[in-house]
Design a protein around this motif. Structure first.
Motif, PDB file in Angstrom:
ATOM      1  N   UNK A  42      -8.990  -0.406   6.664  1.00  0.00           N
ATOM      2  CA  UNK A  42      -8.947  -1.819   6.294  1.00  0.00           C
ATOM      3  C   UNK A  42      -7.501  -2.273   6.081  1.00  0.00           C
TER       4      UNK A  42
ATOM      5  N   UNK B   7     -16.389   7.906  -3.684  1.00  0.00           N
ATOM      6  CA  UNK B   7     -16.072   7.285  -2.409  1.00  0.00           C
ATOM      7  C   UNK B   7     -15.945   5.790  -2.594  1.00  0.00           C
ATOM      8  N   UNK B   8     -15.200   5.188  -1.703  1.00  0.00           N
ATOM      9  CA  UNK B   8     -14.991   3.748  -1.767  1.00  0.00           C
ATOM     10  C   UNK B   8     -16.263   3.074  -1.261  1.00  0.00           C
ATOM     11  N   UNK B   9     -16.816   2.162  -2.033  1.00  0.00           N
ATOM     12  CA  UNK B   9     -18.131   1.600  -1.694  1.00  0.00           C
ATOM     13  C   UNK B   9     -18.119   0.746  -0.423  1.00  0.00           C
ATOM     14  N   UNK B  10     -19.308   0.600   0.142  1.00  0.00           N
ATOM     15  CA  UNK B  10     -19.495  -0.201   1.347  1.00  0.00           C
ATOM     16  C   UNK B  10     -19.946  -1.606   0.961  1.00  0.00           C
ATOM     17  N   UNK B  29     -17.693  -2.942   5.691  1.00  0.00           N
ATOM     18  CA  UNK B  29     -16.367  -2.380   5.468  1.00  0.00           C
ATOM     19  C   UNK B  29     -16.359  -1.633   4.134  1.00  0.00           C
ATOM     20  N   UNK B  30     -15.271  -0.899   3.911  1.00  0.00           N
ATOM     21  CA  UNK B  30     -15.111  -0.174   2.651  1.00  0.00           C
ATOM     22  C   UNK B  30     -14.054  -0.865   1.811  1.00  0.00           C
ATOM     23  N   UNK B  31     -14.339  -1.096   0.526  1.00  0.00           N
ATOM     24  CA  UNK B  31     -13.335  -1.661  -0.373  1.00  0.00           C
ATOM     25  C   UNK B  31     -13.679  -1.257  -1.797  1.00  0.00           C
ATOM     26  N   UNK B  32     -12.633  -1.116  -2.612  1.00  0.00           N
ATOM     27  CA  UNK B  32     -12.859  -0.629  -3.975  1.00  0.00           C
ATOM     28  C   UNK B  32     -13.435  -1.708  -4.884  1.00  0.00           C
ATOM     29  N   UNK B  33     -13.124  -2.984  -4.587  1.00  0.00           N
ATOM     30  CA  UNK B  33     -13.653  -4.056  -5.435  1.00  0.00           C
ATOM     31  C   UNK B  33     -13.837  -5.338  -4.627  1.00  0.00           C
ATOM     32  N   UNK B  59     -23.347  -3.107  -0.363  1.00  0.00           N
ATOM     33  CA  UNK B  59     -24.508  -2.623   0.403  1.00  0.00           C
ATOM     34  C   UNK B  59     -25.652  -2.219  -0.495  1.00  0.00           C
TER      35      UNK B  59
ATOM     36  N   UNK C 109     -16.500   8.959   5.091  1.00  0.00           N
ATOM     37  CA  UNK C 109     -15.688  10.072   4.585  1.00  0.00           C
ATOM     38  C   UNK C 109     -16.065  11.386   5.261  1.00  0.00           C
ATOM     39  N   UNK C 315      -9.759   2.851  -6.647  1.00  0.00           N
ATOM     40  CA  UNK C 315     -11.009   3.174  -7.348  1.00  0.00           C
ATOM     41  C   UNK C 315     -10.805   3.181  -8.848  1.00  0.00           C
TER      42      UNK C 315
END
Lengths: 258, 97, 330
Positions: A42, B7-10, B29-33, B59, C109, C315
């Motif tokens: 990203x 893991x970084x959430x979807x 996509x993946x993002x932490x927040x 998700x 991952x 995170x």
């Protein structure tokens, strides 16, 4: 047989445009070096977008410089056929990327200036510059948000990320003063209303920086000593290496069309 | 990589386009927040002027109908044709209705 | 919708599956119905898709490296911007494909870990070096050209998320090939040195591109079942022939020769017949002995390792934020 550099007639508007174009080009180039190396996919996309915005700004500003100079030069002449002493970018732009914290901190410190600066330039008396400013401002506003949000996450993340973020801000701080410089040539334009006085942007910049650093739980560095020289072509050792790579093909195959 | 690494959430991404009326699902996509998810969605899914509005949803927050229930949920609608205008006859002289 | 909670992981792949269920599944596929994430599917179908989609994703990501190699040396600002945008697109494609794979109950991952551990495959073509600017032209023209041949049929593959990702990819891909061909055209119309550069690039990339389509139909492991399940819509040889037929005239237009003395046009079939492919080279490259295999993986491992502290920070911050919000709400 390599190609010799062009000579540029640096009248005030040409010089003004080259300075900002070089800022955008060198910064955009540095960001493009992150391709294939970003911390996550990203962020590959984000850094590439920022790089593309900046290269686009550079191209628009070079086009304006060419129009003003009337010497038959185009964007590629300026980008590929000037040597380091002829480049007019901020020193901060040419510094190596360092780690992700360093890149983000640099983007933040630059965008926190460029955003209010371009917004102010939208009202300048030079119509082409005002139009460029209007487009650039929207792009930079996003760069500022992105970089600020990341700086907060790095500063207020883990111990390691905080250390790296603080190191980055400390290392970059002495390069921030240069953004507010305006020499005699620029003062003329400012007096005519064709450019904005960068010193006038300082309060907005300081406020943004203070707010974001606080949220990021980072300490604002002190120290009055500021690096300078980029605006008149006195650069760091880094620019030479950057340009050697950047300009290699044009210099090695003189006159070729690509 | 150990199993314990979080893991970084979807996030699922929905975009409303220039001319469209509804947000459409375009991918994930993946993002932490949430803030990072919105920006990532903008950077990944709107590079060609596709959007005017973005929704991102974790998700895990999405509840989907079970495909095994497909018959029970959706087939009973098939014979209720009186819900459609074409079921009803209106003489042409009356004009458009 | 792609609810992760409902995507059941394969717990007992070795168990024989209900013949009835298999038959109904095949009937759906035969009827060109789309299979969606939470639908029942044979374990082998899920496994094959995970393998194929993830290999495709890995290819896009690794593929950023040979082209990314020339961004800092792109010879004009226009070329620089176009190349940066193209490589960015490839990152995006990888992302869409990992997202599609994740709907099958596997995490990005895990897939990335497998790649970095050297356990996952990616397209052989990206193990070759980009030695000159002309290579960038050749890659756009030939490699993206070959990829498009493969991707367009996949827009109609049976698995919904993969098909939809392919539609998006194909839309974006259309400028990639044109960008590459335009570079070649400019070089071929340029100086003698530039034309020689273009010919040299074609000489080095032609055969590896033909190998991209995979082993000859007789030798391919996965063919029949994938075709029955509409995951693969044309055979390797069919696609390879299509590619040759389309590309040879394009090379002739450029005034370039193809490095294949056996290449000839067969009037009867209307196809360009080509010479023998060195499948030994292909096997060696797949086994890890290509010119750049080690560098490509090393680069990806480094990027991943270097980025670990950043991902952790993101995170950690998110967790801190949630804790603060919970406190405020309390």
């Amino acid at each position: 047989m390599a190609t010799t550099s062009i000579s540029v007639a640096e009248t005030p508007l040409v010089l003004y445009a080259l300075r900002r174009a070089d800022d955008a080009l060198i910064l955009g180039h540095r960001l493009s070096e992150w391709i294939g190396r970003a911390p996550m996919l990203e962020e590959e996309m984000a850094l590439a977008n920022i790089g593309l915005d900046l290269i686009g700004q550079a191209r628009a500003l070079y086009a304006f410089a060419a129009e003003q100079e009337k010497a038959g030069h185009g964007e590629d002449h300026y980008a590929y056929l000037r040597d380091a002493p002829q480049y007019r970018n901020l020193l901060m732009a040419e510094l190596p990327n360092g780690d992700f914290a360093h890149t983000i901190a640099r983007q933040f410190l630059y965008a926190a200036f460029a955003d209010p600066y371009w917004r102010a330039m939208m009202g300048c008396a030079e119509p082409t510059l005002a139009a460029i400013a209007a487009k650039a401002e929207k792009e930079i506003a996003y760069h500022l948000r992105h970089a600020a949000d990341w700086l907060v996450r790095l500063g207020d993340g883990t111990d390691e990320s905080q250390r790296r973020a603080q190191d980055a801000v400390d290392a970059l701080w002495p390069y921030t003063g240069e953004m507010f410089e305006a020499d005699e040539s620029e003062r003329m334009l400012i007096a005519e209303g064709r450019a904005v006085d960068p010193a006038a942007i300082r309060p907005a910049w300081e406020a943004t920086v203070a707010r974001v650093l606080a949220e990021a739980t980072l300490t604002q560095p002190g120290g009055p000593w500021m690096q300078s020289g980029g605006r008149s072509g006195r650069h760091t050792e880094h620019l030479g290496h950057l340009l050697a790579e950047f300009q290699h093909l044009q210099r090695t195959y003189p006159g070729a069309t690509w | 990589m150990t199993e314990a690494t979080p893991t970084i959430p979807i996030w699922e991404v929905f975009i409303r386009s220039r001319n469209g009326l509804a947000h459409r699902h375009v991918g994930s996509l993946h993002a932490a927040d949430a803030a990072m998810a919105l920006q990532a969605a903008r950077d990944i899914y709107t590079r060609r002027g596709e959007g005017l509005s973005i929704w991102v949803v974790p998700s895990a927050a999405i509840v989907a109908s079970d495909p095994a229930d497909r018959a029970m949920l959706f087939e009973p609608t098939a014979d209720k044709i009186y819900r459609h205008p074409t079921f009803y006859e209106v003489p042409e002289e009356v004009g458009h209705m | 919708m792609y609810t992760q909670a409902l995507n059941a992981r394969e717990t007992a792949p070795a168990q024989p599956e209900d013949a009835d269920k298999l038959a109904r599944f095949q009937a759906r596929v035969d009827a060109e119905e789309r299979i969606e994430p939470n639908d029942w599917m044979p374990a082998a179908y899920r496994r094959t898709l995970i393998r194929q989609i993830s290999q495709h994703a890995h290819s896009e990501i690794v593929g950023m490296l040979p082209e990314g190699n020339w961004i800092t040396r792109a010879p004009t600002l226009r070329r620089k911007a176009a190349l940066l945008a193209k490589v960015q697109d490839e990152g995006g494609h990888g992302l869409y494909l990992y997202a599609a794979a994740e709907t099958l109950g596997v995490s990005r991952e895990e897939l990335v870990d497998a790649l970095l551990a050297g356990k996952a495959k990616y397209s052989s073509i990206f193990n070759y070096p980009t030695l000159t600017w002309a290579d960038i032209g050749a890659i756009g023209w030939l490699v993206d050209g070959a990829a498009i041949m493969n991707q367009i049929p996949l827009c109609r593959c049976s698995y919904g998320p993969y098909a939809r990702a392919m539609v998006r990819v194909c839309k974006e891909e259309s400028f990639h090939q044109r960008q590459g061909y335009e570079i070649m055209l400019t070089l071929c119309r340029g100086t003698a040195e530039q034309k020689a550069m273009a010919q040299d690039a074609l000489n080095r990339w032609w055969w590896p591109c033909l190998m991209m389509f995979g082993p000859p139909d007789g030798q391919s492991q996965h063919g029949d079942q994938s075709t029955a399940w509409k995951i693969k819509r044309f055979s390797n040889d069919e696609l390879r022939q299509k590619f040759v037929d389309a590309t040879v005239p394009q090379a002739h237009y450029l005034g370039l020769t193809l490095p294949d003395p056996a290449l000839r046009f067969d009037e009867a079939s209307g196809h360009w017949e080509y010479g023998a492919i060195d499948w030994d080279e292909f096997r060696q490259v797949l086994a890890g002995n290509g010119p750049c295999n080690r560098e490509r993986l090393a680069a990806r491992r480094k990027a991943h390792a270097d980025g670990a502290w950043v991902r952790e920070a993101a995170l950690a911050h998110a967790a801190k934020r949630r804790a603060r919000e919970a406190k405020q709400a309390a």
